[in-house]
Design a protein around this motif. Structure first.
Motif, PDB file in Angstrom:
ATOM      1  N   ASP A  72       0.855  -1.189   0.000  1.00 15.45           N
ATOM      2  CA  ASP A  72       0.000   0.000   0.000  1.00 15.45           C
ATOM      3  C   ASP A  72       0.888   1.235   0.000  1.00 15.45           C
ATOM      4  O   ASP A  72       1.728   1.403   0.886  1.00 15.45           O
ATOM      5  N   PHE A  73       0.701   2.087  -1.006  1.00 15.41           N
ATOM      6  CA  PHE A  73       1.507   3.293  -1.190  1.00 15.41           C
ATOM      7  C   PHE A  73       0.698   4.519  -0.798  1.00 15.41           C
ATOM      8  O   PHE A  73      -0.446   4.671  -1.218  1.00 15.41           O
ATOM      9  N   LYS A  74       1.305   5.406  -0.020  1.00 16.91           N
ATOM     10  CA  LYS A  74       0.722   6.718   0.280  1.00 16.91           C
ATOM     11  C   LYS A  74       1.797   7.737  -0.071  1.00 16.91           C
ATOM     12  O   LYS A  74       2.853   7.788   0.566  1.00 16.91           O
ATOM     13  N   ILE A  75       1.517   8.529  -1.099  1.00 20.66           N
ATOM     14  CA  ILE A  75       2.489   9.490  -1.614  1.00 20.66           C
ATOM     15  C   ILE A  75       1.911  10.891  -1.460  1.00 20.66           C
ATOM     16  O   ILE A  75       0.771  11.142  -1.881  1.00 20.66           O
ATOM     17  N   SER A  76       2.706  11.799  -0.875  1.00 16.34           N
ATOM     18  CA  SER A  76       2.246  13.177  -0.734  1.00 16.34           C
ATOM     19  C   SER A  76       3.441  14.120  -0.832  1.00 16.34           C
ATOM     20  O   SER A  76       4.567  13.753  -0.522  1.00 16.34           O
ATOM     21  N   GLY A  77       3.159  15.307  -1.302  1.00 17.42           N
ATOM     22  CA  GLY A  77       4.192  16.327  -1.454  1.00 17.42           C
ATOM     23  C   GLY A  77       3.889  17.231  -2.627  1.00 17.42           C
ATOM     24  O   GLY A  77       2.732  17.365  -3.033  1.00 17.42           O
ATOM     25  N   GLU A  95      -1.288  14.144  -3.766  1.00 17.31           N
ATOM     26  CA  GLU A  95      -1.611  13.189  -2.709  1.00 17.31           C
ATOM     27  C   GLU A  95      -2.321  12.025  -3.369  1.00 17.31           C
ATOM     28  O   GLU A  95      -3.334  12.209  -4.028  1.00 17.31           O
ATOM     29  N   THR A  96      -1.740  10.850  -3.199  1.00 17.39           N
ATOM     30  CA  THR A  96      -2.339   9.679  -3.822  1.00 17.39           C
ATOM     31  C   THR A  96      -2.091   8.455  -2.959  1.00 17.39           C
ATOM     32  O   THR A  96      -1.133   8.403  -2.191  1.00 17.39           O
ATOM     33  N   GLY A  97      -2.944   7.493  -3.110  1.00 22.37           N
ATOM     34  CA  GLY A  97      -2.802   6.204  -2.442  1.00 22.37           C
ATOM     35  C   GLY A  97      -3.078   5.105  -3.450  1.00 22.37           C
ATOM     36  O   GLY A  97      -4.063   5.176  -4.191  1.00 22.37           O
ATOM     37  N   GLU A  98      -2.208   4.132  -3.518  1.00 19.20           N
ATOM     38  CA  GLU A  98      -2.345   3.041  -4.487  1.00 19.20           C
ATOM     39  C   GLU A  98      -1.998   1.718  -3.809  1.00 19.20           C
ATOM     40  O   GLU A  98      -1.389   1.698  -2.738  1.00 19.20           O
ATOM     41  N   ARG A  99      -2.364   0.629  -4.471  1.00 18.72           N
ATOM     42  CA  ARG A  99      -2.073  -0.714  -3.964  1.00 18.72           C
ATOM     43  C   ARG A  99      -1.523  -1.575  -5.083  1.00 18.72           C
ATOM     44  O   ARG A  99      -2.009  -1.530  -6.211  1.00 18.72           O
ATOM     45  N   ALA A 100      -0.502  -2.360  -4.742  1.00 19.95           N
ATOM     46  CA  ALA A 100       0.076  -3.328  -5.673  1.00 19.95           C
ATOM     47  C   ALA A 100       0.151  -4.682  -4.957  1.00 19.95           C
ATOM     48  O   ALA A 100       0.332  -4.740  -3.742  1.00 19.95           O
ATOM     49  N   ILE A 101       0.019  -5.739  -5.739  1.00 20.45           N
ATOM     50  CA  ILE A 101       0.073  -7.091  -5.198  1.00 20.45           C
ATOM     51  C   ILE A 101       1.182  -7.851  -5.895  1.00 20.45           C
ATOM     52  O   ILE A 101       1.288  -7.832  -7.121  1.00 20.45           O
ATOM     53  N   GLU A 125      14.252  -9.304  -3.011  1.00 17.11           N
ATOM     54  CA  GLU A 125      13.819  -7.944  -2.738  1.00 17.11           C
ATOM     55  C   GLU A 125      12.925  -7.479  -3.872  1.00 17.11           C
ATOM     56  O   GLU A 125      12.932  -8.035  -4.969  1.00 17.11           O
ATOM     57  N   ILE A 126      12.162  -6.442  -3.582  1.00 15.28           N
ATOM     58  CA  ILE A 126      11.297  -5.859  -4.603  1.00 15.28           C
ATOM     59  C   ILE A 126      11.641  -4.371  -4.682  1.00 15.28           C
ATOM     60  O   ILE A 126      11.687  -3.688  -3.659  1.00 15.28           O
ATOM     61  N   ASN A 127      11.946  -3.910  -5.885  1.00 13.57           N
ATOM     62  CA  ASN A 127      12.275  -2.508  -6.092  1.00 13.57           C
ATOM     63  C   ASN A 127      10.981  -1.778  -6.435  1.00 13.57           C
ATOM     64  O   ASN A 127      10.335  -2.060  -7.436  1.00 13.57           O
ATOM     65  N   VAL A 128      10.618  -0.812  -5.608  1.00  8.02           N
ATOM     66  CA  VAL A 128       9.354  -0.101  -5.776  1.00  8.02           C
ATOM     67  C   VAL A 128       9.518   1.219  -6.519  1.00  8.02           C
ATOM     68  O   VAL A 128       8.557   1.970  -6.657  1.00  8.02           O
ATOM     69  N   ALA A 129      10.710   1.514  -7.037  1.00  3.69           N
ATOM     70  CA  ALA A 129      10.950   2.789  -7.738  1.00  3.69           C
ATOM     71  C   ALA A 129      10.017   2.958  -8.929  1.00  3.69           C
ATOM     72  O   ALA A 129       9.454   4.031  -9.136  1.00  3.69           O
ATOM     73  N   GLY A 130       9.854   1.917  -9.728  1.00  4.13           N
ATOM     74  CA  GLY A 130       8.979   2.004 -10.894  1.00  4.13           C
ATOM     75  C   GLY A 130       7.534   2.240 -10.524  1.00  4.13           C
ATOM     76  O   GLY A 130       6.818   2.994 -11.192  1.00  4.13           O
ATOM     77  N   LEU A 131       7.085   1.613  -9.453  1.00  6.12           N
ATOM     78  CA  LEU A 131       5.707   1.813  -8.998  1.00  6.12           C
ATOM     79  C   LEU A 131       5.516   3.236  -8.485  1.00  6.12           C
ATOM     80  O   LEU A 131       4.520   3.891  -8.812  1.00  6.12           O
ATOM     81  N   ILE A 132       6.455   3.715  -7.697  1.00  6.12           N
ATOM     82  CA  ILE A 132       6.361   5.085  -7.182  1.00  6.12           C
ATOM     83  C   ILE A 132       6.328   6.080  -8.338  1.00  6.12           C
ATOM     84  O   ILE A 132       5.498   6.989  -8.370  1.00  6.12           O
ATOM     85  N   TYR A 133       7.221   5.895  -9.290  1.00  9.93           N
ATOM     86  CA  TYR A 133       7.267   6.777 -10.466  1.00  9.93           C
ATOM     87  C   TYR A 133       5.928   6.766 -11.220  1.00  9.93           C
ATOM     88  O   TYR A 133       5.398   7.815 -11.578  1.00  9.93           O
ATOM     89  N   GLU A 134       5.403   5.597 -11.429  1.00 13.32           N
ATOM     90  CA  GLU A 134       4.140   5.470 -12.152  1.00 13.32           C
ATOM     91  C   GLU A 134       2.990   6.119 -11.391  1.00 13.32           C
ATOM     92  O   GLU A 134       2.181   6.848 -11.973  1.00 13.32           O
ATOM     93  N   TYR A 135       2.910   5.893 -10.098  1.00 12.65           N
ATOM     94  CA  TYR A 135       1.816   6.453  -9.307  1.00 12.65           C
ATOM     95  C   TYR A 135       1.880   7.974  -9.251  1.00 12.65           C
ATOM     96  O   TYR A 135       0.850   8.644  -9.273  1.00 12.65           O
ATOM     97  N   ILE A 136       3.075   8.548  -9.193  1.00  9.62           N
ATOM     98  CA  ILE A 136       3.214  10.006  -9.198  1.00  9.62           C
ATOM     99  C   ILE A 136       2.761  10.566 -10.542  1.00  9.62           C
ATOM    100  O   ILE A 136       2.014  11.542 -10.604  1.00  9.62           O
TER     101      ILE A 136
END
Length: 188
Positions: A72-77, A95-101, A125-136
């Protein structure tokens, strides 16, 4: 999610995105939180990025289960944007919230379940950089405006005045204007 899946292997090789990796093999079952700071250096790693700079915080709540990981991602700024009306630079609040499985398994999930990430037994490990970039980038407004027609500190008042003059027809035609445009002006 499609962007992340297509380039997942490339993120493993980018050392600058290594801080966005979450090692999940040593984690106990249950929820765990991870915080990431997103700055201009993050966006510089993505060629042709819609967003060039910003200052955001991302909290990832990882729920590790027997057969899957729920992220569960919560991104703000704020991100730096250019106003579509007056062309001024301004900070856009995001401000966004997303979910990945992510599921554990050897077989890649088919196209019908494109939102699920497959983790093999060799992954640790799982690299979440791509998900963060996409969600922003998905959270960026379709039409970026810095305010209400000159009522914020970021608005370029001169540009708004010039646009008003052009729209009302007050601007005198220039000497080197193409006469073919006169016919189109008559339609207006």
């Amino acid at each position: 999610m499609l962007f992340f899946l297509n380039l997942r292997a490339n993120y493993r090789s980018l050392k600058s995105l290594k801080p966005y990796s979450i090692p999940y093999t040593g984690l106990k079952l249950g929820k765990h939180s991870f915080d990431f700071e997103i700055t201009k250096a993050f966006f510089d790693e993505f060629e042709y990025s819609l967003v060039k700079s910003g200052k955001l915080n991302c909290r990832v709540e990882l729920d590790k289960q027997e057969t899957m990981i729920i992220l569960d991602f919560k991104i703000s700024g704020t991100i730096d944007m250019g106003c579509d009306r007056c062309l001024a630079e301004y900070p856009q609040v995001i401000e966004t919230g997303e979910r990945a499985i992510a599921k554990f398994g050897e077989v890649e999930i088919g196209d019908d379940e494109v939102d699920i990430i497959t983790l093999s037994k060799n992954d640790h490990e799982i690299n979440v950089a791509g998900l963060i970039y996409e969600y922003i980038n998905v959270a960026v407004p379709f039409v970026a405006v810095c305010g209400y027609e000159g009522k914020t500190q970021y608005c370029d008042i001169e540009m708004l005045d010039q646009l008003d003059k052009l729209a009302s027809g007050e601007e005198p035609p220039s000497e080197d204007a193409d006469p073919r445009w006169d016919a189109l002006k008559k339609i207006k």
